[in-house]
Scaffold this motif. Structure first.
Motif, PDB file in Angstrom:
ATOM      1  N   GLU A  57      -6.425   1.581   9.883  1.00 28.88           N
ATOM      2  CA  GLU A  57      -5.140   2.095   9.400  1.00 28.88           C
ATOM      3  C   GLU A  57      -4.280   0.988   8.792  1.00 28.88           C
ATOM      4  O   GLU A  57      -3.565   1.212   7.808  1.00 28.88           O
ATOM      5  N   ARG A  58      -4.359  -0.207   9.363  1.00 30.86           N
ATOM      6  CA  ARG A  58      -3.551  -1.318   8.842  1.00 30.86           C
ATOM      7  C   ARG A  58      -3.895  -1.638   7.390  1.00 30.86           C
ATOM      8  O   ARG A  58      -3.016  -2.040   6.610  1.00 30.86           O
TER       9      ARG A  58
ATOM     10  N   THR B 184      -0.902   4.323   5.781  1.00 36.32           N
ATOM     11  CA  THR B 184       0.513   4.075   5.475  1.00 36.32           C
ATOM     12  C   THR B 184       1.161   3.422   6.687  1.00 36.32           C
ATOM     13  O   THR B 184       0.544   3.293   7.754  1.00 36.32           O
ATOM     14  N   ALA B 185       2.394   3.031   6.544  1.00 38.03           N
ATOM     15  CA  ALA B 185       3.118   2.446   7.674  1.00 38.03           C
ATOM     16  C   ALA B 185       3.229   3.463   8.798  1.00 38.03           C
ATOM     17  O   ALA B 185       3.092   3.121   9.983  1.00 38.03           O
ATOM     18  N   TYR B 186       3.465   4.712   8.412  1.00 38.43           N
ATOM     19  CA  TYR B 186       3.593   5.759   9.428  1.00 38.43           C
ATOM     20  C   TYR B 186       2.275   5.965  10.180  1.00 38.43           C
ATOM     21  O   TYR B 186       2.254   6.028  11.408  1.00 38.43           O
ATOM     22  N   SER B 187       1.155   6.110   9.409  1.00 40.24           N
ATOM     23  CA  SER B 187      -0.126   6.371  10.066  1.00 40.24           C
ATOM     24  C   SER B 187      -0.552   5.177  10.922  1.00 40.24           C
ATOM     25  O   SER B 187      -1.181   5.357  11.977  1.00 40.24           O
ATOM     26  N   THR B 188      -0.201   3.961  10.471  1.00 37.96           N
ATOM     27  CA  THR B 188      -0.535   2.773  11.259  1.00 37.96           C
ATOM     28  C   THR B 188       0.227   2.784  12.575  1.00 37.96           C
ATOM     29  O   THR B 188      -0.349   2.534  13.653  1.00 37.96           O
ATOM     30  N   GLN B 189       1.540   3.062  12.489  1.00 36.15           N
ATOM     31  CA  GLN B 189       2.348   3.101  13.706  1.00 36.15           C
ATOM     32  C   GLN B 189       1.849   4.196  14.648  1.00 36.15           C
ATOM     33  O   GLN B 189       1.776   4.000  15.869  1.00 36.15           O
ATOM     34  N   HIS B 190       1.476   5.319  14.083  1.00 33.66           N
ATOM     35  CA  HIS B 190       0.986   6.427  14.901  1.00 33.66           C
ATOM     36  C   HIS B 190      -0.348   6.056  15.580  1.00 33.66           C
ATOM     37  O   HIS B 190      -0.572   6.409  16.747  1.00 33.66           O
ATOM     38  N   SER B 191      -1.203   5.339  14.872  1.00 28.03           N
ATOM     39  CA  SER B 191      -2.491   4.936  15.465  1.00 28.03           C
ATOM     40  C   SER B 191      -2.281   3.955  16.621  1.00 28.03           C
ATOM     41  O   SER B 191      -3.014   3.984  17.604  1.00 28.03           O
TER      42      SER B 191
END
Length: 818
Positions: free
Chosen positions: A415-416, A420-427
């Motif tokens: 994800e990184r 996206t920033a959102y999907s990375t944070q969610h992961s």
């Protein structure tokens, strides 16, 4: 077998043509000195037969006989102990037909003097006599030349004397392996590949059905670039000797392709496999996978060379292979075949089919993080962002993954870079929650296991015993300085250790490898819990304290260790759980038995400190193939004339409800049986009216008493149902013979059959330092070699035993024994 066949042909006065054809086939299928000697003598004797018309037998022409004897001499010339037997026949015949041409004989002598053989001094002496007779004027010059040749060969024989004596006294496969390894590790200027080749042949004459020898032999021949005729002969013999071996059939397929075998010949080879039942059985799955991998690889290359002419067949055979893997009840341990299939389908641009293979494979490899990472990586290359994400998210939702940390890390890293920033944070949030849940679950499991540790049947039969096992039973790689296990040590060694999945098997070790050598070589991989080196020092098993360290150790595969390229593979599926063998069996006797299926890396018997009734052991072999073969050939079969032995692949993760006569209430114990008049038939006739009796066991602890008593006065009776056993309790208090029976349901602690030690001190021997894995029967077997034993009592907790002898004073033999 061949000698019997030949002798039978001779006894039945078969035509000489038939006998010659049988002998010619025999020496090529089994090139032993005995067969070549019989064949050579047969040809010479027929040639010298005065009342025989040689013109009727083309094989009796001088050139034909000389040709066959030359082949026999060349084939066996490096069989150090007895190659002279063939050479003598050849030399005598050559002398008879070429006596007027001493140059031919001189060349033969000089060639022979260059070959190391046991009777080389006699050959040199014979040559001296020959030179005197034919070249006496040049005697000194000729003998000086010969001595230079002879001296080197003689020294080579002397260097090998210790090995030849060893395998003459004990032709064990382990000794042959050490001898071959020694030959191959000699300095290059002293190496002789013909001696190595001859050693392989000699080993196979004694151990023709051991796959590993054929496998090593073929690799050696390929490495040394032997001719196609030589290699073809060996590979054909190998699959005849071990038709169940996928490894050997895979060699045959690959070598046929190397030697440019045409398609029709190759399809004939593969058609032979369908006639081997083992490959079509559940037990033969792993061997079938090996040969199937070789076959699909060949088909794929054939298709490339034929401009996709075989594409449909390649796809069809890949699909058929996957279907068998999915439908098989015996699930595969490795993914070698599946990965080859996926790679082939990918290169053929059959992406949907390749993805279906991943899906089907997940049904039986879905607990392994390694599987999901490989699929995830494949989707990153051949799929898109979402397909890769769907794959890695699947194990995130499962609670049975063997290494969840690797899955969470793979998700976040992906994800990184791609999200996206959102999907990375969610992961990251999702991964953190997953790891917390995993950590909590592990703590709960450890607490539960610390409260009650149970010995578990590793195959699926539930607890073997219901008593707690002390932490001290679990082996530790290091002893605390004070000799007592500390609390910290005990905690780190609790049964949550995953020996089967965190261990590697190392093979191809250099001669003389020790535990310390291995510890230093793998030191950079991580903490090691235990190291076991095989009896012949050719293999080892290393258990690591975490799966990370285990994976790190796998990177050592094919690395150089003290001059040898070692093989490092997962130890999963290599450990056997063995039980129901006779109580007198020892570590050595079990190693001897299991060595028939491959190198035994380690054997572990349970401690008897807390339960003296235990009778099982763990045996680790050097390969999954060896372990599977042992299970196929031993499990459920009578063992040394006793009950059927149980041999299974160890897998502690498989826990099921406990089954068996004892757990199901189908077993009775009957005490108070008249041991002088009541035999098994009388017991059976008295109890069979209550139901179907599956088994009756009437123990007799002291076999020397047989004749004086029929048994020890008690019996175990197993009925087909618990209701039948309950009905049979009605026999309690019934008189049978001269005594009244005491009948009850059998418990987990059967009555002790050994007698109490009497008080006569002259007949009693005290034994100290007794291992807590040694049982009563094993100790009794040892001491009965000295004198008849009345009784044995062991105290595993104290490491002591007391042995009572019958009518003999301990002082009369105790010093002799020790």
């Amino acid at each position: 077998m061949w000698l019997d066949w030949i002798n039978d042909d001779i006894r039945r006065d078969k035509d000489y043509h038939e006998i010659q054809q049988t002998m010619s086939l025999a020496v090529r299928e089994c090139p032993s000195v005995s067969l070549w000697e019989k064949y050579g003598q047969f040809l010479v004797d027929l040639y010298n037969k005065k009342d025989l018309n040689r013109d009727d037998y083309s094989f009796l022409r001088q050139d034909m006989i000389l040709s066959e004897l030359a082949v026999g001499t060349e084939t066996t010339s490096y069989y150090i102990p007895d190659s002279h037997r063939i050479w003598n026949i050849y030399m005598e015949f050559q002398t008879m037909v070429s006596g007027r041409n001493p140059e031919v004989l001189k060349t033969m002598y000089l060639q022979r003097l260059a070959v190391p053989h046991a009777y080389i001094e006699d050959t040199f002496s014979q040559y001296s006599t020959f030179i005197t007779a034919h070249y006496n004027n040049d005697y000194e010059e000729e003998m000086l030349k010969a001595n230079k040749i002879y001296a080197g060969a003689k020294k080579a024989v002397e260097y090998r004397d210790k090995w030849e004596i060893a395998i003459r006294d004990d032709p064990a496969i382990s000794l042959y392996a050490e001898y071959i390894q020694w030959e191959q590790k000699r300095p290059k200027k002293y190496q002789n590949q013909e001696l190595v080749k001859a050693l392989y042949e000699r080993a196979l004459l004694v151990h023709p059905f051991i796959q590993e020898i054929w496998d090593d032999y073929l690799l050696f021949l390929c490495d040394k670039f032997y001719s196609q005729d030589v290699v073809d002969s060996v590979v054909d013999r190998s699959v005849k000797a071990c038709p169940w071996s996928g490894t050997l059939w895979a060699h045959k397929i690959r070598l046929a392709e190397v030697y440019k075998c045409d398609e029709e010949e190759m399809f004939v080879i593969v058609s032979q496999l369908s006639g081997i039942p083992y490959f079509n059985s559940e037990e033969g799955l792993e061997e079938w996978k090996i040969v199937r991998t070789a076959w699909l690889s060949y088909l794929y290359r054939l298709n490339l060379e034929s401009d996709d002419a075989y594409k449909e067949q390649v796809v069809a055979e890949c699909t058929e292979s996957v279907n068998r893997l999915v439908e098989s009840k015996r699930k595969s341990y490795t993914m070698d075949l599946e990965q080859i299939i996926i790679e082939i389908l990918t290169k053929l641009d059959c992406m949907d089919l390749a993805r279906q293979v991943w899906e089907k494979t997940s049904k039986y490899h879905g607990k392994k993080s390694e599987f999901w990472i490989k699929w995830f990586q494949w989707e990153q290359v051949h799929g898109d962002y979402q397909s890769a994400l769907d794959v890695i998210n699947t194990p995130m939702s499962r609670n049975n993954i063997d290494w969840p940390e690797r899955i969470t890390q793979a998700l976040v890293d992906y994800e990184r870079i791609n999200g996206t920033a959102y999907s990375t944070q969610h992961s990251i949030v999702k991964s953190r929650q997953k790891l917390k849940m995993v950590a909590e679950k592990r703590v709960q499991q450890e607490q539960q296991q610390n409260e009650e540790v149970v010995e578990v049947d590793p195959v699926g039969g539930g607890p073997v015993e219901d008593k707690k096992r002390a932490y001290s039973e679990v082996s530790s790689s290091q002893e605390p300085e004070n000799g007592k296990a500390s609390k910290a040590t005990r905690t780190s060694e609790n049964p949550s250790r995953d020996r089967e999945h965190n261990s590697v098997v190392v093979t191809g070790l250099p001669s003389g490898t020790t535990e310390e050598h291995l510890r230093k070589f793998f030191a950079d991989c991580g903490e090691m819990k235990s190291i076991y080196v095989s009896f012949d020092s050719t293999a080892a098993s290393i258990e690591f304290s975490s799966h990370d360290y285990f994976l790190s150790a796998l990177t050592k595969n094919q690395k150089n260790m003290n001059g040898s390229h070692i093989t490092v593979v997962s130890g999963e599926g290599t450990t056997l759980w063995v039980t129901n063998f006779p109580a007198a069996e020892t570590e050595q006797s079990m190693v001897d038995e299991l060595s028939n299926y491959g190198t035994v890396v380690s054997i572990r018997f349970p401690s008897l400190k807390y339960n003296t009734n235990r009778r099982f052991c763990y045996v680790q072999l050097a390969s999954q193939e060896s372990a599977q073969k042992a299970v196929a050939e031993l499990d459920g079969k009578p063992f040394r004339g006793a009950e059927n032995i149980v041999v299974k692949i160890s897998d502690p993760s498989k826990k099921q409800e406990r089954t068996g006569p004892l757990s199901e209430g189908r077993e009775l114990i009957v005490k108070g049986i008249d041991f002088k008049t009541v035999d098994e038939n009388q017991v059976r006739s008295s109890f069979e009216k209550y139901g179907q009796i599956q088994k009756i066991h009437l123990p007799l602890a002291n076999k020397s008493k047989k004749g004086e008593k029929l048994h020890d006065g008690y019996a175990f009776i197993t009925f087909s149902t618990a209701d039948e056993a309950t009905s049979a309790l009605a026999m309690n208090g019934v008189k049978l013979g001269n005594r009244y029976l005491n009948v009850s349901k059998a418990s987990k602690n059967p009555p002790r059959s050994n007698k109490r030690i009497q008080s006569d001190p002259s007949k009693i021997l005290k034994v100290n330092n007794v291992s807590d894995t040694v049982n009563q029967e094993q100790l009794k077997t040892v001491f009965e070699k000295v004198a008849p034993v009345v009784a044995v009592q062991i105290s595993p907790k104290n490491g002591t035993a007391t042995v009572e002898f019958n009518n003999i004073s301990v002082s009369s033999f105790v010093f002799q024994f020790f």
